[in-house]
Design an enzyme around this catalytic site. Structure first.
Site, PDB file in Angstrom:
ATOM      1  N   PRO A   9       0.785  -1.228   0.000  1.00 28.58           N
ATOM      2  CA  PRO A   9       0.000   0.000   0.000  1.00 28.58           C
ATOM      3  C   PRO A   9       0.824   1.289   0.000  1.00 28.58           C
ATOM      4  O   PRO A   9       1.845   1.383   0.674  1.00 28.58           O
ATOM      5  CB  PRO A   9      -0.836  -0.105   1.279  1.00 28.58           C
ATOM      6  N   ASN A  10       0.326   2.224  -0.757  1.00 28.62           N
ATOM      7  CA  ASN A  10       0.847   3.596  -0.869  1.00 28.62           C
ATOM      8  C   ASN A  10       2.123   3.709  -1.695  1.00 28.62           C
ATOM      9  O   ASN A  10       2.565   4.817  -1.980  1.00 28.62           O
ATOM     10  CB  ASN A  10       1.062   4.237   0.521  1.00 28.62           C
ATOM     11  N   ARG A  17       4.873  12.226  -3.019  1.00 29.33           N
ATOM     12  CA  ARG A  17       4.909  12.830  -1.681  1.00 29.33           C
ATOM     13  C   ARG A  17       5.982  12.125  -0.859  1.00 29.33           C
ATOM     14  O   ARG A  17       6.527  11.116  -1.272  1.00 29.33           O
ATOM     15  CB  ARG A  17       3.539  12.687  -1.014  1.00 29.33           C
ATOM     16  N   TYR A  22      11.538   8.810   0.905  1.00 30.82           N
ATOM     17  CA  TYR A  22      11.609   7.759  -0.119  1.00 30.82           C
ATOM     18  C   TYR A  22      12.254   8.207  -1.437  1.00 30.82           C
ATOM     19  O   TYR A  22      12.395   7.398  -2.357  1.00 30.82           O
ATOM     20  CB  TYR A  22      10.202   7.209  -0.395  1.00 30.82           C
ATOM     21  N   ASN A  73       7.905  -5.813  -1.188  1.00 28.65           N
ATOM     22  CA  ASN A  73       7.910  -4.710  -0.232  1.00 28.65           C
ATOM     23  C   ASN A  73       6.470  -4.631   0.287  1.00 28.65           C
ATOM     24  O   ASN A  73       5.608  -4.023  -0.370  1.00 28.65           O
ATOM     25  CB  ASN A  73       8.323  -3.396  -0.890  1.00 28.65           C
ATOM     26  N   ALA A  76       3.392  -0.930   4.773  1.00 26.66           N
ATOM     27  CA  ALA A  76       2.941  -0.920   6.175  1.00 26.66           C
ATOM     28  C   ALA A  76       2.437  -2.293   6.634  1.00 26.66           C
ATOM     29  O   ALA A  76       2.460  -2.596   7.833  1.00 26.66           O
ATOM     30  CB  ALA A  76       1.858   0.135   6.369  1.00 26.66           C
ATOM     31  N   HIS A  79       4.371  -4.603   9.148  1.00 22.98           N
ATOM     32  CA  HIS A  79       4.407  -4.445  10.590  1.00 22.98           C
ATOM     33  C   HIS A  79       3.260  -5.126  11.318  1.00 22.98           C
ATOM     34  O   HIS A  79       3.298  -5.251  12.531  1.00 22.98           O
ATOM     35  CB  HIS A  79       4.455  -2.948  10.935  1.00 22.98           C
ATOM     36  N   ASP A  86       1.277 -15.433   6.651  1.00 23.42           N
ATOM     37  CA  ASP A  86       0.819 -16.816   6.461  1.00 23.42           C
ATOM     38  C   ASP A  86       0.810 -17.198   4.983  1.00 23.42           C
ATOM     39  O   ASP A  86       1.160 -18.320   4.622  1.00 23.42           O
ATOM     40  CB  ASP A  86      -0.578 -17.015   7.065  1.00 23.42           C
ATOM     41  N   GLU A  97      12.376  -9.851   1.380  1.00 27.86           N
ATOM     42  CA  GLU A  97      11.629  -8.633   1.751  1.00 27.86           C
ATOM     43  C   GLU A  97      12.536  -7.417   1.591  1.00 27.86           C
ATOM     44  O   GLU A  97      13.700  -7.470   2.008  1.00 27.86           O
ATOM     45  CB  GLU A  97      11.187  -8.764   3.213  1.00 27.86           C
ATOM     46  N   HIS A  99      12.840  -2.959   1.804  1.00 29.76           N
ATOM     47  CA  HIS A  99      12.302  -1.659   2.201  1.00 29.76           C
ATOM     48  C   HIS A  99      13.245  -0.585   1.706  1.00 29.76           C
ATOM     49  O   HIS A  99      14.468  -0.716   1.834  1.00 29.76           O
ATOM     50  CB  HIS A  99      12.182  -1.555   3.724  1.00 29.76           C
ATOM     51  N   SER A 101      13.409   2.523   2.952  1.00 29.54           N
ATOM     52  CA  SER A 101      13.954   3.223   4.119  1.00 29.54           C
ATOM     53  C   SER A 101      14.527   2.213   5.109  1.00 29.54           C
ATOM     54  O   SER A 101      14.205   1.017   5.056  1.00 29.54           O
ATOM     55  CB  SER A 101      12.860   4.054   4.786  1.00 29.54           C
ATOM     56  N   ARG A 106      13.519   4.352  12.192  1.00 32.22           N
ATOM     57  CA  ARG A 106      12.294   5.151  12.164  1.00 32.22           C
ATOM     58  C   ARG A 106      11.430   4.882  13.401  1.00 32.22           C
ATOM     59  O   ARG A 106      11.941   4.444  14.431  1.00 32.22           O
ATOM     60  CB  ARG A 106      11.570   4.877  10.842  1.00 32.22           C
ATOM     61  N   ARG A 110       7.682   0.600  13.297  1.00 32.82           N
ATOM     62  CA  ARG A 110       8.266   0.077  12.056  1.00 32.82           C
ATOM     63  C   ARG A 110       9.430  -0.883  12.327  1.00 32.82           C
ATOM     64  O   ARG A 110       9.974  -1.492  11.414  1.00 32.82           O
ATOM     65  CB  ARG A 110       8.760   1.225  11.164  1.00 32.82           C
TER      66      ARG A 110
HETATM   67  O1  CA2 Z   1      10.710   1.797   3.468  1.00 30.92           O
HETATM   68  C1  CA2 Z   1       9.853   1.144   2.883  1.00 30.92           C
HETATM   69  O2  CA2 Z   1       9.996   0.682   1.755  1.00 30.92           O
HETATM   70  C2  CA2 Z   1       8.489   0.920   3.558  1.00 30.92           C
HETATM   71  O3  CA2 Z   1       8.055  -0.389   3.258  1.00 30.92           O
HETATM   72  C3  CA2 Z   1       7.546   1.944   2.956  1.00 30.92           C
HETATM   73  C4  CA2 Z   1       6.156   1.912   3.600  1.00 30.92           C
HETATM   74  C5  CA2 Z   1       6.248   1.999   5.116  1.00 30.92           C
HETATM   75  O4  CA2 Z   1       4.963   1.853   5.683  1.00 30.92           O
HETATM   76  C6  CA2 Z   1       7.181   0.955   5.683  1.00 30.92           C
HETATM   77  O5  CA2 Z   1       7.258   1.136   7.084  1.00 30.92           O
HETATM   78  C7  CA2 Z   1       8.558   1.065   5.069  1.00 30.92           C
HETATM   79  C8  CA2 Z   1       5.285   3.071   3.174  1.00 30.92           C
HETATM   80  C9  CA2 Z   1       5.265   3.392   1.739  1.00 30.92           C
HETATM   81  C10 CA2 Z   1       4.452   4.632   1.589  1.00 30.92           C
HETATM   82  O6  CA2 Z   1       5.032   5.408   0.586  1.00 30.92           O
HETATM   83  C11 CA2 Z   1       4.572   6.658   0.419  1.00 30.92           C
HETATM   84  C12 CA2 Z   1       5.101   7.332  -0.651  1.00 30.92           C
HETATM   85  C13 CA2 Z   1       4.706   8.597  -0.880  1.00 30.92           C
HETATM   86  C14 CA2 Z   1       3.751   9.209  -0.065  1.00 30.92           C
HETATM   87  C15 CA2 Z   1       3.219   8.517   0.990  1.00 30.92           C
HETATM   88  C16 CA2 Z   1       3.642   7.231   1.226  1.00 30.92           C
END
Ligand code: CA2
Length: 145
Positions: A9-10, A17, A22, A73, A76, A79, A86, A97, A99, A101, A106, A110
């Site tokens: 997601p996201n 953003r 990122y 990846n 969220a 976590h 599963d 896996e 990430h 970041s 953080r 996370r």
């Molecule tokens: O560091 C990563 O790749 C994460 O998987 C990115 C996830 C975050 O929830 C993990 O803790 C670490 C979030 C990706 C959201 O990306 C966005 C990009 C632009 C604007 C908002 C969110």
């Protein structure tokens, strides 16, 4: 050799953003870099991104008997999604896996990955390179190296 790349997601908002965390690269550009490396490594990659837990689980299930490994990846879901954990365990494929970041630098929530224990490895903190390093590692595992 076939690899499924899954983004949670996201991640479709990358480059739009939260550029301070990122970077400025968008998901399409990340996928293009992965595809370029995959060609060098002589493997086929296919891509999937969803903001929905069930769709990600369906994609993981579909990997059974169709691909040799999964690069994921879970965003969220990393976590807290026992359901994705599963599903990854159930397909019995090598999973790496990644990430962008460094999740351990953080917020506390996370620092836990519920999915990493069913993966062969985890790479975090290298931006786009996390995907490329993860792909190299996964291909080596599949090749028995
Ligand atoms: O560091 C990563 O790749 C994460 O998987 C990115 C996830 C975050 O929830 C993990 O803790 C670490 C979030 C990706 C959201 O990306 C966005 C990009 C632009 C604007 C908002 C969110």
């Amino acid at each position: 050799m076939k690899i499924q790349v899954i983004n949670g997601p996201n991640l479709n908002l990358l480059g739009v953003r939260e550029k301070d965390i990122y970077g400025t690269v968008n998901l399409g550009e990340i996928e293009a870099e992965i595809a370029r490396l995959a060609e060098q490594l002589k493997c086929q990659v296919r891509f999937f991104q969803s903001n929905h837990e069930g769709e990600i689980i369906d994609c993981i299930h579909a990997c059974r008997s169709q691909v040799d490994g999964i690069l994921i990846n879970p965003a969220a879901f990393t976590h807290y999604s026992y359901a994705i954990r599963d599903a990854l365990a159930a397909v019995e494929l090598p999973v790496v896996e990644v990430h962008m970041s460094n999740i351990y630098q953080r917020e506390l929530f996370r620092h836990q990955s519920v999915t990493a224990p069913v993966c062969r490895g985890q790479i975090a903190g290298f931006g786009v390179d996390s995907y490329l390093l993860g792909l190299r590692g996964l291909v080596n595992i599949i090749n028995g190296l």
